[in-house]
Design an enzyme around this catalytic site. Structure first.
Site, PDB file in Angstrom:
ATOM      1  N   SER A   1       5.096  24.317   7.864  1.00 15.40           N
ATOM      2  CA  SER A   1       4.992  24.468   6.409  1.00 15.40           C
ATOM      3  C   SER A   1       6.280  25.130   5.907  1.00 15.40           C
ATOM      4  O   SER A   1       7.057  25.668   6.706  1.00 15.40           O
ATOM      5  CB  SER A   1       3.784  25.368   6.116  1.00 15.40           C
ATOM      6  OG  SER A   1       3.817  25.863   4.806  1.00 15.40           O
TER       7      SER A   1
ATOM      8  N   TYR B   1      -2.143  32.501   6.558  1.00 11.60           N
ATOM      9  CA  TYR B   1      -1.506  31.172   6.520  1.00 11.60           C
ATOM     10  C   TYR B   1      -0.030  31.309   6.912  1.00 11.60           C
ATOM     11  O   TYR B   1       0.479  30.582   7.755  1.00 11.60           O
ATOM     12  CB  TYR B   1      -1.642  30.552   5.117  1.00 11.60           C
ATOM     13  CG  TYR B   1      -1.175  29.114   5.053  1.00 11.60           C
ATOM     14  CD1 TYR B   1      -2.025  28.076   5.421  1.00 11.60           C
ATOM     15  CD2 TYR B   1       0.124  28.800   4.650  1.00 11.60           C
ATOM     16  CE1 TYR B   1      -1.593  26.748   5.378  1.00 11.60           C
ATOM     17  CE2 TYR B   1       0.557  27.481   4.608  1.00 11.60           C
ATOM     18  CZ  TYR B   1      -0.311  26.459   4.969  1.00 11.60           C
ATOM     19  OH  TYR B   1       0.118  25.143   4.941  1.00 11.60           O
TER      20      TYR B   1
END
Ligand code: NAD
Length: 258
Positions: free
Chosen positions: A150, A163
Site C-alpha cells: 500500500s 493498517y
C-alpha cells in the site's frame, strides 16, 4: 531468456495455478480476472460466497476456476487453503496475498480488537499462507508470490495504526521471503496500489475535503480503477519478471513521486 527467444508468450500463464485471496471483490477481483485471462487456473479464496459476478467475469477464460470459502483471520482455516488448492489443481504456482482490511479510528480511542483483527488478516495470513505455498513451490523449484502492500507501506497516515504497521511489515516480509526463496527459483514481490475506487476506500471518497486533498496530490488526477492493476499482476506472475525479486512496485498514478 535470450534476445532471440523473447515473445509475448513470456507473459502467458497457461498451465499455471494461482491462489488469490479476497479474489472476488475490488482489487482482488481484478487480479483473479487478469490471471485467468492470461491462462491460469484460479483458486479464489473468499470470505463469503457471493461468487456470481466473478464467475460471470471469468466465463470464457482459458483456465479453470474454483471458489473456496475461508476466514483467513482464523489460523486453522488458513492452514487448509494451500492443501485445498493442491487437491483441486495438483499444485500452486502463484500466490496473490490480497485479502486485507482497514479500521479507522483516532489512536487515543483505538480498540484492541481492531488492532488484533487487522494484524491477523493483513500480516499473519500473509506470512502463514506464503510459507505454506513456498513449501510446494520449493519442491518444484518455481513459484511467484505477490503480496499486496500500500502507500501505507511507505507513509504513516492517520487513524489506521495497524493498517500502516501491517503494510510496512508486508514490504519487509516481501524482502525477507525473497532473499531466502531466490535459491528455490521463487520470486516474491509486492504491488503497492495507490488510491483505487473500491469498497475499502468508499468512506474517504465520500469525505469531500479528504477526497479533494487526495486528488490534488495524484499527478494522474483521478482515483484508479481496479483494472489499472491487471497488467502489473500478470507481469509479476509471469516468466517476464523472473529477475525481479524483493521489489515493492507502486502503481499509484505518481503519488509517491510528489
Ligand atoms: P475490498 O474490501 O474489496 O477487499 C478486501 C478483500 O478481503 C475482500 O474480498 C474480503 O472478502 C476479503 N476479506 C476480508 N476479511 C477477510 C477474512 N477474514 N478472510 C478472508 N477474506 C477476507 O478492498 P480492496 O480495496 O479491494 O483491498 C484489497 C487489498 O488491496 C487489501 O489488502 C488492501 O489493503 C489493498 N489496498 C487497497 C487500496 C485501495 O485503494 N483500494 C490501496 C492500497 C492497498
Amino acid at each position: 531468456m535470450s534476445l532471440e527467444n523473447f515473445t509475448l508468450d513470456y507473459f502467458s500463464l497457461k498451465g499455471r495455478t494461482a491462489i488469490i485471496t479476497g479474489g472476488n471483490t475490488g482489487l482482488g477481483q481484478a487480479y483473479t480476472v487478469a490471471l485467468a485471462k492470461a491462462g491460469a487456473n484460479v483458486f479464489v479464496v473468499t470470505h463469503g460466497t457471493n461468487w456470481d459476478e466473478t464467475k460471470q467475469l471469468l466465463s470464457g477464460s482459458e483456465g479453470d476456476a474454483e471458489f473456496y470459502q475461508a476466514d483467513l483471520s482464523d489460523r486453522e482455516q488458513l492452514q487448509k487453503v494451500v492443501p485445498a488448492c493442491v487437491e483441486v489443481f495438483g499444485t500452486v504456482d502463484i500466490l496473490v496475498n490480497n485479502a486485507g482490511t482497514i479500521r479507522r479510528n483516532p489512536l487515543l480511542e483505538y480498540k484492541d480488537e481492531d488492532w488484533d483483527d487487522v494484524m491477523a488478516l493483513n500480516l499473519d495470513a500473509v506470512y502463514f499462507l506464503s510459507q505454506a505455498a513456498a513449501k510446494v513451490m520449493a519442491e518444484k523449484r518455481a513459484g511467484k508470490i505477490i503480496n499486496i502492500a500500500s502507500m501505507l507501506s511507505f507513509q504513516g497516515g492517520k487513524f489506521i495504526p495497524p493498517y500502516t504497521a501491517s503494510k510496512h511489515a508486508v514490504a519487509g516480509l516481501t524482502k525477507s521471503f525473497a532473499n531466502e526463496l531466490a535459491e528455490h527459483n521463487i520470486q516474491v514481490n509486492a504491488i503497492a496500489p495507490g488510491y483505487f475506487a473500491t469498497k475499502n476506500t468508499a468512506p474517504i471518497r465520500a469525505d469531500e475535503k479528504r477526497n479533494a486533498e487526495i486528488l490534488s496530490r495524484i499527478p494522474a488526477g483521478y482515483w484508479a480503477d481496479p483494472s489499472d492493476l491487471m497488467g502489473t499482476v500478470v507481469y509479476l506472475a509471469s516468466k517476464a519478471s523472473d529477475y525481479m525479486n524483493g521489489h515493492v512496485l507502486a502503481v499509484d498514478g505518481g503519488w509517491l513521486a510528489r
